[in-house]
Write a protein that holds these residues in place. Sequence first.
Motif, PDB file in Angstrom:
ATOM      1  N   ARG A  73      -7.321   6.090  12.938  1.00  0.00           N
ATOM      2  CA  ARG A  73      -6.348   6.930  12.215  1.00  0.00           C
ATOM      3  C   ARG A  73      -7.056   7.822  11.196  1.00  0.00           C
ATOM      4  O   ARG A  73      -6.739   9.005  11.063  1.00  0.00           O
ATOM      5  CB  ARG A  73      -5.310   6.057  11.517  1.00  0.00           C
ATOM      6  N   GLN A  76      -8.825  10.584  13.079  1.00  0.00           N
ATOM      7  CA  GLN A  76      -7.860  11.569  13.566  1.00  0.00           C
ATOM      8  C   GLN A  76      -7.414  12.492  12.438  1.00  0.00           C
ATOM      9  O   GLN A  76      -7.314  13.708  12.619  1.00  0.00           O
ATOM     10  CB  GLN A  76      -6.639  10.869  14.174  1.00  0.00           C
ATOM     11  N   GLU A  80      -8.048  16.516  12.259  1.00  0.00           N
ATOM     12  CA  GLU A  80      -6.966  17.474  12.067  1.00  0.00           C
ATOM     13  C   GLU A  80      -7.266  18.386  10.876  1.00  0.00           C
ATOM     14  O   GLU A  80      -7.035  19.597  10.941  1.00  0.00           O
ATOM     15  CB  GLU A  80      -5.647  16.748  11.851  1.00  0.00           C
TER      16      GLU A  80
END
Length: 94
Positions: A73, A76, A80
């Motif tokens: 997480r 990610q 982003e």
Amino acid sequence: MRDFAAMIDGVREELLRRAMKLMQDPRVMRLAMQALGARSRAQAAWDSRLRKLAKSLGFATRAEMRDLEAAVRTLQSTLESLRAEADASKNTAK
């Protein structure tokens, strides 16, 4: 059928009454607490053996999976952010 239901209700009420009376006895409460403690210790021992077995077989434990999921997480989110920065810099460079 009603007689059967009434009989079941009577049995249930009597069992509850007796259970409540037993729960007031300190000896019963002490035994119940010991039983709960024994269950807790047995569960901890089982969990420990299971973790050792998983480790010996090369499996990931729940804690390791939780850590890995958190790391994914984070990666990610970082990806982003970097993509957004790259898009923003492309737009300002034009």
